[in-house]
Scaffold this motif. Sequence first.
Motif, PDB file in Angstrom:
ATOM      1  N   GLU A 194       0.828  -1.210   0.000  1.00  0.00           N
ATOM      2  CA  GLU A 194       0.000   0.000   0.000  1.00  0.00           C
ATOM      3  C   GLU A 194       0.860   1.256   0.000  1.00  0.00           C
ATOM      4  O   GLU A 194       0.520   2.252  -0.656  1.00  0.00           O
ATOM      5  N   ASN A 195       1.989   1.213   0.704  1.00  0.00           N
ATOM      6  CA  ASN A 195       2.889   2.361   0.708  1.00  0.00           C
ATOM      7  C   ASN A 195       3.514   2.566  -0.681  1.00  0.00           C
ATOM      8  O   ASN A 195       3.649   3.704  -1.152  1.00  0.00           O
ATOM      9  N   LEU A 196       3.884   1.466  -1.325  1.00  0.00           N
ATOM     10  CA  LEU A 196       4.442   1.576  -2.678  1.00  0.00           C
ATOM     11  C   LEU A 196       3.404   2.134  -3.652  1.00  0.00           C
ATOM     12  O   LEU A 196       3.729   2.961  -4.506  1.00  0.00           O
ATOM     13  N   VAL A 197       2.172   1.659  -3.510  1.00  0.00           N
ATOM     14  CA  VAL A 197       1.096   2.172  -4.367  1.00  0.00           C
ATOM     15  C   VAL A 197       0.903   3.663  -4.131  1.00  0.00           C
ATOM     16  O   VAL A 197       0.694   4.449  -5.074  1.00  0.00           O
ATOM     17  N   HIS A 198       0.994   4.073  -2.874  1.00  0.00           N
ATOM     18  CA  HIS A 198       0.855   5.494  -2.551  1.00  0.00           C
ATOM     19  C   HIS A 198       1.995   6.309  -3.168  1.00  0.00           C
ATOM     20  O   HIS A 198       1.763   7.396  -3.727  1.00  0.00           O
ATOM     21  N   LEU A 199       3.223   5.785  -3.088  1.00  0.00           N
ATOM     22  CA  LEU A 199       4.347   6.505  -3.683  1.00  0.00           C
ATOM     23  C   LEU A 199       4.206   6.593  -5.191  1.00  0.00           C
ATOM     24  O   LEU A 199       4.586   7.611  -5.805  1.00  0.00           O
ATOM     25  N   LEU A 200       3.657   5.546  -5.803  1.00  0.00           N
ATOM     26  CA  LEU A 200       3.458   5.572  -7.256  1.00  0.00           C
ATOM     27  C   LEU A 200       2.303   6.467  -7.663  1.00  0.00           C
ATOM     28  O   LEU A 200       2.077   6.683  -8.857  1.00  0.00           O
ATOM     29  N   GLY A 201       1.572   6.948  -6.670  1.00  0.00           N
ATOM     30  CA  GLY A 201       0.470   7.862  -6.973  1.00  0.00           C
ATOM     31  C   GLY A 201      -0.766   7.160  -7.496  1.00  0.00           C
ATOM     32  O   GLY A 201      -1.574   7.786  -8.192  1.00  0.00           O
ATOM     33  N   GLU A 202      -0.932   5.901  -7.156  1.00  0.00           N
ATOM     34  CA  GLU A 202      -2.092   5.155  -7.618  1.00  0.00           C
ATOM     35  C   GLU A 202      -3.098   5.006  -6.478  1.00  0.00           C
ATOM     36  O   GLU A 202      -2.723   4.945  -5.309  1.00  0.00           O
ATOM     37  N   GLU A 203      -4.362   4.959  -6.843  1.00  0.00           N
ATOM     38  CA  GLU A 203      -5.409   4.910  -5.827  1.00  0.00           C
ATOM     39  C   GLU A 203      -5.865   3.490  -5.526  1.00  0.00           C
ATOM     40  O   GLU A 203      -6.392   3.220  -4.450  1.00  0.00           O
ATOM     41  N   VAL A 204      -5.728   2.589  -6.455  1.00  0.00           N
ATOM     42  CA  VAL A 204      -6.242   1.232  -6.300  1.00  0.00           C
ATOM     43  C   VAL A 204      -5.096   0.297  -5.939  1.00  0.00           C
ATOM     44  O   VAL A 204      -4.082   0.248  -6.641  1.00  0.00           O
ATOM     45  N   VAL A 205      -5.281  -0.408  -4.833  1.00  0.00           N
ATOM     46  CA  VAL A 205      -4.302  -1.413  -4.420  1.00  0.00           C
ATOM     47  C   VAL A 205      -4.495  -2.643  -5.292  1.00  0.00           C
ATOM     48  O   VAL A 205      -5.635  -3.031  -5.587  1.00  0.00           O
ATOM     49  N   PRO A 206      -3.441  -3.281  -5.744  1.00  0.00           N
ATOM     50  CA  PRO A 206      -3.592  -4.497  -6.549  1.00  0.00           C
ATOM     51  C   PRO A 206      -4.450  -5.529  -5.837  1.00  0.00           C
ATOM     52  O   PRO A 206      -4.331  -5.723  -4.625  1.00  0.00           O
ATOM     53  N   PRO A 207      -5.342  -6.190  -6.571  1.00  0.00           N
ATOM     54  CA  PRO A 207      -6.223  -7.187  -5.912  1.00  0.00           C
ATOM     55  C   PRO A 207      -5.445  -8.315  -5.260  1.00  0.00           C
ATOM     56  O   PRO A 207      -5.959  -8.969  -4.343  1.00  0.00           O
ATOM     57  N   GLU A 208      -4.214  -8.556  -5.701  1.00  0.00           N
ATOM     58  CA  GLU A 208      -3.412  -9.617  -5.084  1.00  0.00           C
ATOM     59  C   GLU A 208      -3.132  -9.331  -3.615  1.00  0.00           C
ATOM     60  O   GLU A 208      -2.843 -10.238  -2.831  1.00  0.00           O
ATOM     61  N   LEU A 209      -3.206  -8.041  -3.223  1.00  0.00           N
ATOM     62  CA  LEU A 209      -2.914  -7.678  -1.840  1.00  0.00           C
ATOM     63  C   LEU A 209      -4.185  -7.492  -1.012  1.00  0.00           C
ATOM     64  O   LEU A 209      -4.113  -7.106   0.156  1.00  0.00           O
ATOM     65  N   GLY A 210      -5.358  -7.735  -1.596  1.00  0.00           N
ATOM     66  CA  GLY A 210      -6.591  -7.427  -0.887  1.00  0.00           C
ATOM     67  C   GLY A 210      -7.115  -8.563  -0.028  1.00  0.00           C
ATOM     68  O   GLY A 210      -7.868  -8.348   0.912  1.00  0.00           O
ATOM     69  N   ASP A 211      -6.766  -9.804  -0.306  1.00  0.00           N
ATOM     70  CA  ASP A 211      -7.338 -10.961   0.401  1.00  0.00           C
ATOM     71  C   ASP A 211      -6.317 -11.516   1.380  1.00  0.00           C
ATOM     72  O   ASP A 211      -5.250 -11.973   0.995  1.00  0.00           O
ATOM     73  N   VAL A 212      -6.663 -11.448   2.674  1.00  0.00           N
ATOM     74  CA  VAL A 212      -5.813 -12.052   3.709  1.00  0.00           C
ATOM     75  C   VAL A 212      -6.557 -13.179   4.413  1.00  0.00           C
ATOM     76  O   VAL A 212      -6.248 -13.538   5.552  1.00  0.00           O
ATOM     77  N   GLU A 213      -7.575 -13.727   3.749  1.00  0.00           N
ATOM     78  CA  GLU A 213      -8.353 -14.812   4.351  1.00  0.00           C
ATOM     79  C   GLU A 213      -7.520 -16.083   4.373  1.00  0.00           C
ATOM     80  O   GLU A 213      -7.505 -16.817   5.376  1.00  0.00           O
ATOM     81  N   GLU A 214      -6.857 -16.355   3.280  1.00  0.00           N
ATOM     82  CA  GLU A 214      -6.025 -17.551   3.201  1.00  0.00           C
ATOM     83  C   GLU A 214      -4.694 -17.277   3.903  1.00  0.00           C
ATOM     84  O   GLU A 214      -4.003 -16.295   3.594  1.00  0.00           O
ATOM     85  N   LEU A 215      -4.338 -18.146   4.837  1.00  0.00           N
ATOM     86  CA  LEU A 215      -3.133 -17.949   5.644  1.00  0.00           C
ATOM     87  C   LEU A 215      -2.160 -19.099   5.371  1.00  0.00           C
ATOM     88  O   LEU A 215      -1.945 -19.977   6.211  1.00  0.00           O
ATOM     89  N   THR A 216      -1.548 -19.051   4.184  1.00  0.00           N
ATOM     90  CA  THR A 216      -0.638 -20.125   3.795  1.00  0.00           C
ATOM     91  C   THR A 216       0.693 -19.537   3.342  1.00  0.00           C
ATOM     92  O   THR A 216       0.813 -18.330   3.074  1.00  0.00           O
ATOM     93  N   GLU A 217       1.702 -20.389   3.250  1.00  0.00           N
ATOM     94  CA  GLU A 217       3.003 -19.964   2.733  1.00  0.00           C
ATOM     95  C   GLU A 217       2.886 -19.533   1.275  1.00  0.00           C
ATOM     96  O   GLU A 217       3.578 -18.619   0.827  1.00  0.00           O
ATOM     97  N   GLY A 218       2.005 -20.213   0.544  1.00  0.00           N
ATOM     98  CA  GLY A 218       1.784 -19.811  -0.842  1.00  0.00           C
ATOM     99  C   GLY A 218       1.233 -18.406  -0.949  1.00  0.00           C
ATOM    100  O   GLY A 218       1.601 -17.648  -1.849  1.00  0.00           O
ATOM    101  N   LYS A 219       0.338 -18.068   0.004  1.00  0.00           N
ATOM    102  CA  LYS A 219      -0.207 -16.706   0.005  1.00  0.00           C
ATOM    103  C   LYS A 219       0.890 -15.681   0.306  1.00  0.00           C
ATOM    104  O   LYS A 219       0.946 -14.610  -0.296  1.00  0.00           O
ATOM    105  N   ILE A 220       1.774 -16.035   1.242  1.00  0.00           N
ATOM    106  CA  ILE A 220       2.912 -15.146   1.538  1.00  0.00           C
ATOM    107  C   ILE A 220       3.766 -14.960   0.288  1.00  0.00           C
ATOM    108  O   ILE A 220       4.190 -13.839  -0.041  1.00  0.00           O
ATOM    109  N   HIS A 221       4.007 -16.052  -0.426  1.00  0.00           N
ATOM    110  CA  HIS A 221       4.801 -15.969  -1.655  1.00  0.00           C
ATOM    111  C   HIS A 221       4.115 -15.057  -2.678  1.00  0.00           C
ATOM    112  O   HIS A 221       4.779 -14.234  -3.329  1.00  0.00           O
TER     113      HIS A 221
END
Length: 637
Positions: A194-221
């Motif tokens: 979100e900080n990188l998105v803010h520095l880039l001047g973009e308003e929409v966070v990538p959807p890849e960063l929106g879901d924290v429901e799944e708590l797996t190593e794959g999600k961390i990757h």
Amino acid sequence: NPSPGGSATAPLPNDVVAAAADMAMAGSPSGGAILDNGVGVGGVDYGNPMAGGGAGLDEGFSCTVDEALPMVATILQQTHAELAAIWDEVGYSAEERERQVGQIVTGVRLVCADKVAEERELRAHFLNGIAKEEAEIHDLVRRLREPLDEVQMDAARANNLTAHLASLESYADELRQKRDRVSDALLDLKARGENLVHLLGEEVVPPELGDVEELTEGKIHNFQECVRGLELRLEERKANVALLVHAARLKLLELKEGSRTPLERQVMGSLLPPAEDSGGDPRLKSMTPSEDCVGVSGEYVAQLEGLNERLDAEKLARQGKLAGLGEEISVLWERLRVSAEEQLAFSSSVDGLGLDTLAKGEAEFARLQQLQIEKMGELVVAAQDRIRALWTDLSIPAEPVTSLLDGGAAGRKTTEDEESVTLASCMASDVTAEPKVLHRLELELRALDSRISTMRPILQKIEAREQLLRERMELEELKKNPKRLQGRGGFQQRQKEEKMQNRITRKLPVLTDALQRALQRWEEDNDGQAFMYEGQPYLETISASEEEWKRFRAGQAESRARKKREEQQARRMTAYGSGPMGINGADDAQENHQNGAHPVTPSRSKSMSASGSNFTSSARKMMSGSGRSLSFQEDFK
């Protein structure tokens, strides 16, 4: 039921005590068991429960159920005994006494009922806790994408509620620790993204960063890959912005624009000094915008691109204007013969594309124009003299006056102004010195210079050929000296002549052929006009020189043949004595006649006979290898 006025108290009937004890053990009206609220301590000597003037039991008192039954009966009996004495004094009737005893029993029942309700609530609390833990466990294993530990779940169910709940809580704690570790990593990555998105001047966070429901190593990757992509974009954006800032900064310095706008002030202060390990690439001092530094958002990229475009347009316009001024100034410098020192002084005084440079250029141009007006007469005369000199070099006749510009020569069309001022009028001695006359003369000079530039490659070939011709004649002159190869320097002289001969033999035919083709193309491109060299068409010069060389070589061949015949005749005369002509005299006479020699007449025969002895001695001398014969033979070889 005490007797009226009596003080004696009848004992509480055994059936009442038993009934109260039964009710105490029976519990609440709902039939639930009564639980003790303390930890049972077996074998405790509780003494007289009513000792001390009827004080209640201690709060920390505890006992078993078996110990409680006789204690309750004793408490009730003692309570009834005390109450009976009081009732006797008061004078309660039997009905009143029964009602009071009923209240006691009801009170005991209510206490027991409250206790049952409390313990039921505790049991419900345990059951609710177990249900919550199980629900959370199922949710955690679902989010962690782990299989449910059925063995541990079954073992927990086999215990009482307290142990069941404790086992579930332990299992849930393990899952919570895993959840917290993964969740913290995901939330940290999400915050970075979100900080990188803010520095880039973009308003929409990538959807890849929106879901924290799944708590797996794959999600961390996945989060890490997304953040890494944003970081790469930011680095590219940072480098791009640094280049845009660097370019704009250089243009501002070159144009000497200063910092007129907030964006220009940011541009001038955004870059760090070049580091040794940066390779000279510009570096931003910050990615966060401030009063003296630009940001890296898309908005700043657009602004910087717009600034660079504006500065490029301004730079191009000034370069064009300065180029025009510079060309005009250079022409005037050359025309007015301005000294190199003065030119250097002016060139050193201007720098960059600032408005001050434009002002200095305009001032210098105005000064030179005024100086040209003052020297117009001298300039016209000098141009006329140079044209006449070039006419001479190009073998162009001075009369009638013809211009290379006429008829669109040199691939150029004349303008109306040029046609209105003819070259003939401009070359007149009494022409009025004015700018259009000088301009017409300079156009003619440029045309003549262009003609000379076109002729220069041909002239270079002509000079090379003429040099080879001179070397060829020099070599022929050297060969006339019979003693040139004798003595100490004979070997070096032979080498020199061989080099000259090789150079002439190898280069002269090739150069002559190339030159003839070039001269023919010249005539085709110039409407049949011959290429002149030293006042003569050089194609004709080539033909004449080639014919002359052929005649020269034929003469040499004839001379050698004549000498050979004379030598042969001398040998014959020596071999047959001093007779007039020897056995083959008639044949020799016939040969001499055919070769153009004078026929031998009788009178000449007598003369030759008279001088036969002298001729024979001379012939012998020639045949002996001395004198001219030896050198001739060497020369012939």
